[in-house]
Write an enzyme that holds these catalytic residues in place. Structure first.
Site, PDB file in Angstrom:
ATOM      1  N   SER A 236       0.896  -1.118  -0.107  1.00 48.16           N
ATOM      2  CA  SER A 236      -0.234   0.022   0.038  1.00 48.16           C
ATOM      3  C   SER A 236       0.822   1.334   0.007  1.00 48.16           C
ATOM      4  CB  SER A 236      -0.897  -0.032   1.347  1.00 48.16           C
ATOM      5  OG  SER A 236      -2.064   0.827   1.029  1.00 48.16           O
ATOM      6  N   ASP A 331     -10.440  -3.644  -4.100  1.00 50.41           N
ATOM      7  CA  ASP A 331      -9.555  -2.532  -3.429  1.00 50.41           C
ATOM      8  C   ASP A 331      -9.716  -1.483  -4.356  1.00 50.41           C
ATOM      9  OD1 ASP A 331      -7.291  -1.039  -2.724  1.00 50.41           O
ATOM     10  OD2 ASP A 331      -6.188  -2.750  -2.818  1.00 50.41           O
ATOM     11  N   HIS A 361      -7.997  -5.434   0.000  1.00 47.84           N
ATOM     12  CA  HIS A 361      -6.943  -4.696   0.559  1.00 47.84           C
ATOM     13  C   HIS A 361      -6.480  -5.291   1.807  1.00 47.84           C
ATOM     14  CE1 HIS A 361      -4.292  -1.008  -0.001  1.00 47.84           C
ATOM     15  NE2 HIS A 361      -4.304  -0.896   1.357  1.00 47.84           N
TER      16      HIS A 361
END
Length: 392
Positions: A236, A331, A361
């Site tokens: 991320s 996501d 995610h």
């Protein structure tokens, strides 16, 4: 007589259901209903021929657009983690203050809950030694944890940056991934923390990441690591940092990482991509949560156009090291991660792009409870091992 279409007007969320009008049984009239049909106004009768000319295609197009933007369903293993997260009373980040967001249960906590409930062993699959260190930088010491495999070394090295939108989480939250990388690659993993926003605004995190990389190149030999075989990895926000380290190393013509592992990276500033539209309300990360991060990390939204954030807008990708890019179907960041992978490929970079269906995610660190996470980790480890082997 032309067939008539009875419809409720104005409406846009059309269903695909078509049935014969009960009030016009003798006229071959049909109506398109909502699901369920809920008309509070008058019913409008329009000839089908007229609609073909004047806008039936628009209605059909609207139906397709709505269907396209529909969020996918998590698979059963992913849903179990999401249910556990809800049971832990975790709230959407955008509804919380920063202190609240930092102290509430995380997706990693939810995965551990599922692991406990299913009586899956918490013991690691192999022996991994750890050592906490501090990496000196101009902005102060950065906490880091070194994960060391069994063996004599010198070992290849993975410099890993955790996720959390540059606001929440730390090296303790993201403990599972470094351990999995150590076991799968027989490499040392240096998991490094960085200054968090809003206390330290952009680009403090990127400055920290570069400082951690230069320190690792210069000092990893003291940890029995091989400085000629260093890869960068992250999840991320951390994947964005890893990507930027590779870009900066290339720009500075200094020691290059041998590989990039980018797991659902922040790679753009467009919050209207297909995956943002599909997953606007997804858990544990939705569009409003990303807007919350942006509000805390940047002094102004205009800063998100910086090439360190908007990676998909860059034109200097040629010559980057090989990359593994992993994305998740559910996501908001999926589209930009895939777009960055495609741009690297177009620039001649060797890229292995893998998207996993039915997961969200944060799934990557959940290999003990989600099979697709185990598949993703195994794929990442295989690519890292291959990159290390080329430099032996």
């Amino acid at each position: 007589m032309q067939p008539l279409l009875a419809t409720c007007w104005p409406r846009v969320n059309w269903s695909a259901s078509i049935s014969r009008s009960s009030s016009h049984r003798n006229s071959d009239a049909i109506f398109v209903s909502h699901s369920p049909l809920s008309c509070s106004g008058n019913v409008m009768l329009v000839s089908l021929n007229t609609l073909r000319v004047a806008g039936l295609a628009i209605i059909i197009g609207s139906t397709a657009a709505v269907a396209q933007a529909q969020q996918a369903q998590p698979d059963p293993q992913m849903q179990a983690v999401l249910d556990a997260l809800k049971a832990l009373d975790a709230k959407p980040l955008h509804t919380l203050s920063v202190p609240e967001a930092r102290t509430q249960a995380s997706a990693a906590d939810a995965a551990r809950t599922v692991q406990r409930d299913k009586k899956i062993s918490a013991l690691p699959e192999g022996k991994v030694a750890t050592k906490d260190i501090a990496i000196p930088t101009g902005g102060g010491a950065l906490p880091a944890r070194v994960y060391i495999p069994e063996g004599s070394g010198p070992f290849p090295v993975v410099l890993y940056f955790h996720g959390g939108g540059w606001v929440v989480a730390d090296i303790n939250t993201y403990d599972a991934t470094p351990r999995a990388l150590v076991l799968g690659t027989k490499a040392i993993v240096v998991s490094v923390d960085y200054h968090h926003a809003p206390e330290s605004k952009f680009p403090a995190q990127h400055d920290d990441a570069w400082a951690a990389y230069t320190w690792t190149v210069e000092n990893v030999h003291t940890l029995n690591g091989d400085a000629s075989r260093i890869a960068v990895a992250g999840e991320s926000a951390g994947a964005n940092l890893a990507a930027n380290v590779a870009l900066m190393a290339k720009a500075k013509k200094t020691t290059m990482p041998v590989h990039q592992l980018l797991v659902y990276p922040i790679a753009g500033n467009d919050m209207n991509t297909p995956s943002y539209q599909e997953n606007a309300n997804a858990a544990p990360l939705g569009k409003a949560d990303m807007e919350w991060f942006v509000g805390h990390v940047f002094k102004s939204k205009d800063q998100t156009a910086d090439p360190r954030i908007n990676l998909v807008g860059r034109d200097d990708l040629r010559g980057l090291p090989s990359a593994t890019v992993i994305t998740a179907q559910i996501d908001p960041l999926r589209s930009e991660g895939q777009a960055y992978a495609d741009k690297m490929k177009a620039a001649g970079v060797s890229v292995n792009l893998i998207n996993y269906e039915g997961v969200t995610h944060e799934f990557f660190g959940m290999a003990k409870v989600i099979d697709k996470a185990k598949e993703a980790v195994d794929a990442a480890n295989a690519d890292l091992a291959k990159a290390f082997a080329k430099r032996k």
